[in-house]
Design an enzyme around this catalytic site. Structure first.
Site, PDB file in Angstrom:
ATOM      1  N   LYS A   3     -59.934 -33.746  46.953  1.00 16.70           N
ATOM      2  CA  LYS A   3     -59.314 -32.846  47.932  1.00 16.70           C
ATOM      3  C   LYS A   3     -59.673 -33.343  49.315  1.00 16.70           C
ATOM      4  O   LYS A   3     -60.725 -33.977  49.503  1.00 16.70           O
ATOM      5  CB  LYS A   3     -59.855 -31.419  47.747  1.00 16.70           C
ATOM      6  CG  LYS A   3     -58.910 -30.367  48.265  1.00 16.70           C
ATOM      7  CD  LYS A   3     -57.793 -30.116  47.268  1.00 16.70           C
ATOM      8  CE  LYS A   3     -56.857 -29.034  47.701  1.00 16.70           C
ATOM      9  NZ  LYS A   3     -55.906 -28.709  46.613  1.00 16.70           N
ATOM     10  N   GLY A  10     -44.159 -16.639  49.600  1.00 14.33           N
ATOM     11  CA  GLY A  10     -43.941 -17.957  50.191  1.00 14.33           C
ATOM     12  C   GLY A  10     -43.287 -18.846  49.156  1.00 14.33           C
ATOM     13  O   GLY A  10     -42.568 -18.374  48.264  1.00 14.33           O
ATOM     14  N   ASN A  11     -43.566 -20.127  49.222  1.00 12.92           N
ATOM     15  CA  ASN A  11     -42.960 -21.078  48.292  1.00 12.92           C
ATOM     16  C   ASN A  11     -43.198 -20.658  46.836  1.00 12.92           C
ATOM     17  O   ASN A  11     -42.263 -20.549  46.042  1.00 12.92           O
ATOM     18  CB  ASN A  11     -43.547 -22.476  48.566  1.00 12.92           C
ATOM     19  CG  ASN A  11     -43.100 -23.497  47.552  1.00 12.92           C
ATOM     20  OD1 ASN A  11     -43.428 -23.396  46.368  1.00 12.92           O
ATOM     21  ND2 ASN A  11     -42.329 -24.484  47.967  1.00 12.92           N
ATOM     22  N   GLY A  55     -44.672 -17.697  45.446  1.00 15.42           N
ATOM     23  CA  GLY A  55     -44.310 -16.324  45.082  1.00 15.42           C
ATOM     24  C   GLY A  55     -42.809 -16.152  44.970  1.00 15.42           C
ATOM     25  O   GLY A  55     -42.305 -15.515  44.028  1.00 15.42           O
ATOM     26  N   GLY A  92     -47.460 -12.043  47.695  1.00 12.57           N
ATOM     27  CA  GLY A  92     -47.193 -13.318  48.391  1.00 12.57           C
ATOM     28  C   GLY A  92     -45.758 -13.723  48.121  1.00 12.57           C
ATOM     29  O   GLY A  92     -45.313 -13.729  46.971  1.00 12.57           O
TER      30      GLY A  92
HETATM   31  P1  NAD Z   1     -46.999 -20.158  51.521  1.00 14.76           P
HETATM   32  O1  NAD Z   1     -47.717 -20.340  52.800  1.00 14.76           O
HETATM   33  O2  NAD Z   1     -45.621 -20.709  51.357  1.00 14.76           O
HETATM   34  O3  NAD Z   1     -46.912 -18.586  51.175  1.00 14.76           O
HETATM   35  C1  NAD Z   1     -47.999 -17.708  51.228  1.00 14.76           C
HETATM   36  C2  NAD Z   1     -47.449 -16.284  51.183  1.00 14.76           C
HETATM   37  O4  NAD Z   1     -48.547 -15.374  51.111  1.00 14.76           O
HETATM   38  C3  NAD Z   1     -46.636 -15.890  52.410  1.00 14.76           C
HETATM   39  O5  NAD Z   1     -45.529 -15.112  51.992  1.00 14.76           O
HETATM   40  C4  NAD Z   1     -47.597 -14.998  53.201  1.00 14.76           C
HETATM   41  O6  NAD Z   1     -46.911 -14.046  54.002  1.00 14.76           O
HETATM   42  C5  NAD Z   1     -48.326 -14.343  52.052  1.00 14.76           C
HETATM   43  N1  NAD Z   1     -49.602 -13.750  52.441  1.00 14.76           N
HETATM   44  C6  NAD Z   1     -50.540 -14.233  53.293  1.00 14.76           C
HETATM   45  N2  NAD Z   1     -51.550 -13.350  53.387  1.00 14.76           N
HETATM   46  C7  NAD Z   1     -51.244 -12.316  52.571  1.00 14.76           C
HETATM   47  C8  NAD Z   1     -51.876 -11.103  52.239  1.00 14.76           C
HETATM   48  N3  NAD Z   1     -53.059 -10.761  52.781  1.00 14.76           N
HETATM   49  N4  NAD Z   1     -51.284 -10.284  51.348  1.00 14.76           N
HETATM   50  C9  NAD Z   1     -50.092 -10.622  50.806  1.00 14.76           C
HETATM   51  N5  NAD Z   1     -49.434 -11.730  51.088  1.00 14.76           N
HETATM   52  C10 NAD Z   1     -50.003 -12.565  51.964  1.00 14.76           C
HETATM   53  O7  NAD Z   1     -47.990 -20.724  50.394  1.00 14.76           O
HETATM   54  P2  NAD Z   1     -47.613 -21.177  48.922  1.00 14.76           P
HETATM   55  O8  NAD Z   1     -47.354 -22.638  48.902  1.00 14.76           O
HETATM   56  O9  NAD Z   1     -46.620 -20.238  48.354  1.00 14.76           O
HETATM   57  O10 NAD Z   1     -49.034 -20.968  48.193  1.00 14.76           O
HETATM   58  C11 NAD Z   1     -49.449 -19.678  47.736  1.00 14.76           C
HETATM   59  C12 NAD Z   1     -50.751 -19.818  46.978  1.00 14.76           C
HETATM   60  O11 NAD Z   1     -50.567 -20.709  45.875  1.00 14.76           O
HETATM   61  C13 NAD Z   1     -51.904 -20.419  47.802  1.00 14.76           C
HETATM   62  O12 NAD Z   1     -53.094 -19.786  47.390  1.00 14.76           O
HETATM   63  C14 NAD Z   1     -51.921 -21.872  47.385  1.00 14.76           C
HETATM   64  O13 NAD Z   1     -53.211 -22.453  47.535  1.00 14.76           O
HETATM   65  C15 NAD Z   1     -51.537 -21.747  45.921  1.00 14.76           C
HETATM   66  N6  NAD Z   1     -50.968 -22.971  45.385  1.00 14.76           N
HETATM   67  C16 NAD Z   1     -49.827 -23.518  45.932  1.00 14.76           C
HETATM   68  C17 NAD Z   1     -49.299 -24.687  45.379  1.00 14.76           C
HETATM   69  C18 NAD Z   1     -48.025 -25.275  45.938  1.00 14.76           C
HETATM   70  O14 NAD Z   1     -47.539 -26.259  45.349  1.00 14.76           O
HETATM   71  N7  NAD Z   1     -47.444 -24.727  46.968  1.00 14.76           N
HETATM   72  C19 NAD Z   1     -49.940 -25.315  44.295  1.00 14.76           C
HETATM   73  C20 NAD Z   1     -51.103 -24.736  43.754  1.00 14.76           C
HETATM   74  C21 NAD Z   1     -51.602 -23.560  44.319  1.00 14.76           C
END
Ligand code: NAD
Length: 417
Positions: A103, A217-218, A220, A215
Site C-alpha cells: 500500500k 459513491g462508486n 455503494g 455510502g
Molecule cells: P467514494 O469516495 O466514491 O464514495 C464514498 C461514499 O461514502 C460517498 O457517497 C460519501 O458521501 C459517503 N460517505 C462519506 N462519509 C460518510 C458517512 N459518514 N456516512 C455515510 N456515507 C458517507 O468511495 P468508494 O470508492 O465508493 O469507496 C467506498 C469504500 O469502499 C471505502 O471504504 C473504500 O476504501 C472501499 N473500497 C473501495 C474500492 C474501490 O475499488 N473503489 C475497493 C476496495 C474497498
C-alpha cells in the site's frame, strides 16, 4: 501503535494460532518486507516549495509481486499504510491471485492542490520509489482520492525513467493507456456476487429481501444498482450528508440522477415517497442485508447490539470494529468480510495487469465471467471453511489466506522463516 495496525496484528495472530503457526512465523508474516519513505518536494503555484510525506509499504511478496493502491489523504499515517498493506496480502491470497500485498500513501489533502501541483506530486512519488516499482516487483493502483488520471501521470513518469513502455506497472489506468472497462464497477460488481451468494445461503429470496446501503459513491452505487436490477428491494441509501428510507424501495439509478442534480441524496425525497433518516438509524434498520460502503469503524461495541440485519456485506475496509464482532456473531449475523466482499477491484486489476503483460485484451463479457468465477470460488471456499471450523466468515477467510502465504514462505526455504 495505532488502532488500525493493532487490529491487523490481532487478526493475524488469531488466525496464526488457530493454524498452529509458531510465534516466529507469525512475526515474519506480520512484518513488512520493505518500508519506503520519502519527502516529496512540490513547487507550488505561490512560488514556494512544499514537501509532502510519502510512503510505500511492501508487506509480503511470497505469492507474487506486491500489489496495492496509493491514497492521497491528510490522515494517512505509516501505521495505517502498514495495516492496509497487510490486508492486501491476505486479500490477494484469499482470491488466489498471483500477487503479494502493498500500500502507498501521501499525507496531503488533494482538494487543496491545483491540478498542476497534483500532477507534480504524483510524478514525484514515482521518482522517489521507481526502483522498487515494476510489473514483476510492485504494481500500484488508485485508492482513496486517487483515480485513473493520477495513474496516467504516474505511468508516464515511470516510463520516462525506465525508457520503455510498461503499462503493467500500474492498474486502474485510463482505458487509452491500457486500462480495462470493467475496473470502474468491479468492486461493486464483486460485492453484488458476494451479497447474492450469501443471501442464497441464508435462504433469502431476492424478490422479497430488503437492503440498506451506507455510502453512495462508486462502490455503494454500483452494488445498490446491481442488487436492485436482480430484484432486491433497496429500502435505504445514504451519503455523507444523510440517509433516505422508503418501505417501497428505491431505484438507485433515479437516486443517482437526483444526487448529481441536487448535490446530495436527501434531495430525492422531495420528489419521491420515503423519509429522511440519519446514518446511525440506517445501520440499525430491520433489513435482511446491510452494506456498509463508506468508512471504517461504523459498527462499534456501542451500536453492535442494535444491528438487526441478517447479513452484513463489508464493502468498506474495516467497517466493523473487531470489538463489535463477537456481539454480531452471537446475534447470528453473518458477516461477509471486507477482504472477500470488496476484492472485486483487485481481481479486475489482476485482469488488467495480465492483459497488459501479454498485450491482448479480453471482451467485457470475458472479464465479467472470470470475475464472477474467481469471486464465487473464493466465497464457496470461505463459506465451507467457516462451516467446517465452526467459525465466522472473517476468521475462515483469514485461515485460508494466512495459510496460503505461510506455505509459500515456507516453500521458499528455511532462510525465509
Ligand atoms: P467514494 O469516495 O466514491 O464514495 C464514498 C461514499 O461514502 C460517498 O457517497 C460519501 O458521501 C459517503 N460517505 C462519506 N462519509 C460518510 C458517512 N459518514 N456516512 C455515510 N456515507 C458517507 O468511495 P468508494 O470508492 O465508493 O469507496 C467506498 C469504500 O469502499 C471505502 O471504504 C473504500 O476504501 C472501499 N473500497 C473501495 C474500492 C474501490 O475499488 N473503489 C475497493 C476496495 C474497498
Amino acid at each position: 501503535m495505532e488502532e488500525v495496525l493493532l487490529t491487523a496484528q490481532h487478526q493475524l495472530e488469531s488466525a496464526g494460532k488457530r493454524l498452529g503457526l509458531d510465534s516466529r512465523t507469525i512475526s515474519v508474516l506480520g512484518t513488512p518486507k520493505e518500508v519506503l519513505e520519502d519527502d516529496i518536494p512540490v513547487k507550488m503555484a505561490s512560488g514556494d516549495t512544499k514537501n509532502f510525506n510519502a510512503y510505500r509499504v511492501q508487506h509480503n511478496d511470497a505469492l507474487g509481486p506486491f500489489k496495492g493502491g496509493i491514497r492521497f489523504h491528510p490522515d494517512v499515517s505509516l501505521d495505517e499504510v502498514k495495516a492496509l498493506a497487510m490486508w492486501m496480502t491476505w486479500k490477494t491470497s484469499l482470491l488466489g491471485l498471483p500477487f503479494g500485498g502493498a500500500k502507498g500513501g501521501i499525507i496531503v489533502d488533494p482538494h487543496e492542490l491545483s491540478e498542476a501541483e497534483l500532477e507534480s506530486l504524483s510524478r514525484g512519488y514515482v521518482r522517489s520509489f521507481s526502483d522498487s516499482l515494476g510489473p514483476s516487483k510492485d504494481i500500484p493502483a488508485p485508492d482513496v482520492y486517487t483515480n485513473p488520471k493520477v495513474m496516467g501521470w504516474m505511468l508516464d513518469e515511470y516510463e520516462l525513467i525506465s525508457k520503455c513502455h510498461s503499462p503493467a506497472t500500474f492498474t486502474g489506468k485510463p482505458i487509452e493507456l491500457g486500462g480495462i472497462k470493467i475496473r470502474d464497477e468491479a468492486t461493486g460488481l464483486g460485492g453484488f456476487f458476494m451479497a447474492d451468494a450469501a443471501a442464497k445461503k441464508a435462504g433469502l429470496d431476492p424478490k422479497s429481501a430488503t437492503v440498506a446501503v451506507q455510502g453512495f459513491g462508486n462502490v455503494g452505487f454500483n452494488i445498490a444498482r446491481l442488487l436492485h436490477a436482480h430484484g432486491y428491494k433497496i429500502v435505504a441509501l445514504s451519503d455523507s450528508r444523510g440517509a433516505i428510507y422508503s418501505e417501497a424501495g428505491f431505484n438507485p439509478l433515479e437516486v443517482m440522477q437526483s444526487k448529481s442534480e441536487k448535490g446530495s441524496i436527501s434531495g430525492f425525497i422531495s420528489s419521491a415517497s420515503g423519509k429522511e433518516i440519519t446514518n446511525e438509524e440506517l445501520l440499525e434498520l430491520d433489513v435482511d442485508i446491510l452494506v456498509p460502503a463508506a468508512l471504517s469503524g461504523q459498527i462499534l461495541p456501542k451500536n453492535a447490539g442494535n444491528i438487526r440485519s441478517k447479513l452484513i456485506v463489508e464493502m468498506a475496509n474495516g467497517p466493523v470494529h473487531h470489538a463489535a464482532e463477537e456481539t454480531l456473531l452471537k446475534n447470528r449475523i453473518t458477516i461477509v468480510p471486507d477482504i472477500l466482499a470488496n476484492a472485486g477491484g483487485v481481481t479486475a486489476s489482476y485482469f488488467e495487469w495480465a492483459q497488459n503483460n501479454y498485450g491482448y485484451y479480453w471482451s467485457y463479457t470475458d472479464s465479467y465471467k472470470r470475475l464472477q468465477d474467481i469471486m464465487l470460488s473464493a466465497f464457496e471456499q470461505t463459506f465451507s471453511k467457516s462451516q467446517g471450523e465452526g467459525v465466522g466468515m472473517r476468521q475462515a477467510a483469514y485461515l485460508l489466506a494466512v495459510e496460503r502465504v505461510a506455505r509459500a514462505v515456507k516453500y521458499r526455504g528455511s532462510s525465509k522463516i
